[in-house]
Design a protein around this motif. Sequence first.
Motif, PDB file in Angstrom:
ATOM      1  N   TYR A 110      -2.489   6.274  -5.585  1.00 21.96           N
ATOM      2  CA  TYR A 110      -3.547   5.564  -4.877  1.00 21.96           C
ATOM      3  C   TYR A 110      -3.105   4.936  -3.559  1.00 21.96           C
ATOM      4  CZ  TYR A 110      -7.115   6.327  -8.297  1.00 21.96           C
ATOM      5  OH  TYR A 110      -8.043   6.915  -9.105  1.00 21.96           O
ATOM      6  N   PRO A 111      -2.044   4.162  -3.473  1.00 23.71           N
ATOM      7  CA  PRO A 111      -1.743   3.584  -2.161  1.00 23.71           C
ATOM      8  C   PRO A 111      -1.157   4.643  -1.232  1.00 23.71           C
ATOM      9  CG  PRO A 111      -0.138   2.843  -3.776  1.00 23.71           C
ATOM     10  CD  PRO A 111      -1.167   3.655  -4.515  1.00 23.71           C
ATOM     11  N   LEU A 112      -1.600   4.636   0.013  1.00 27.04           N
ATOM     12  CA  LEU A 112      -1.174   5.646   0.976  1.00 27.04           C
ATOM     13  C   LEU A 112       0.315   5.584   1.255  1.00 27.04           C
ATOM     14  CD1 LEU A 112      -1.810   7.916   2.940  1.00 27.04           C
ATOM     15  CD2 LEU A 112      -2.373   6.187   4.651  1.00 27.04           C
ATOM     16  N   ASP A 113       0.872   4.377   1.395  1.00 22.54           N
ATOM     17  CA  ASP A 113       2.299   4.289   1.689  1.00 22.54           C
ATOM     18  C   ASP A 113       3.153   4.835   0.550  1.00 22.54           C
ATOM     19  OD1 ASP A 113       1.455   2.214   0.117  1.00 22.54           O
ATOM     20  OD2 ASP A 113       2.735   0.698   1.035  1.00 22.54           O
ATOM     21  N   GLY A 114       2.733   4.632  -0.681  1.00 22.59           N
ATOM     22  CA  GLY A 114       3.440   5.208  -1.828  1.00 22.59           C
ATOM     23  C   GLY A 114       3.305   6.723  -1.865  1.00 22.59           C
TER      24      GLY A 114
END
Length: 160
Positions: A110-114
């Motif tokens: 879900y998180p873009l940076d991850g």
Amino acid sequence: MQKLGDIAGDRLTIDCATCRRHGSYRLDGLMERFGPEVSTLDLLRALTASCRHQRGPGAAVARKYESQCLATLRLPMAVSLEPPVPPGTPFAIEVWDERGRVEMRLGVIYPLDGAIAAFEAVKNAYPRNEITLRQACRVLCKRERPGQPVHVDADPGVAR
């Protein structure tokens, strides 16, 4: 058979469609009155004993125009151990085969940076495959298969 002490949560409700009664009870109060070892069926019978449509065990079946108590015990929802799903569309990291089909979906993040960090790690783990980072049908990052020509659109600076 489920016991009162096994129920998670803080309240339970009882509804009867026949007499249109509704009751909400705190579990700690019910445990004081009946104890944690009482079965949920016995608890339902004790709490609906004052219903005028209630019949005892082994009583004759209700006749055609008689009403019967239809009380139900609604237990609280069980606690979910699954993490909550954040809003929005997740990012998928996919490995493609030689024929241009998805061979593996390695992760949904879900998180873009991850997702970008995972994409960089996957690029090193699969050096001979085409790798994409997508959100639904939109390709955010793509690493072409080594030795394959890079296609350039009419817009300079945008590589596929």
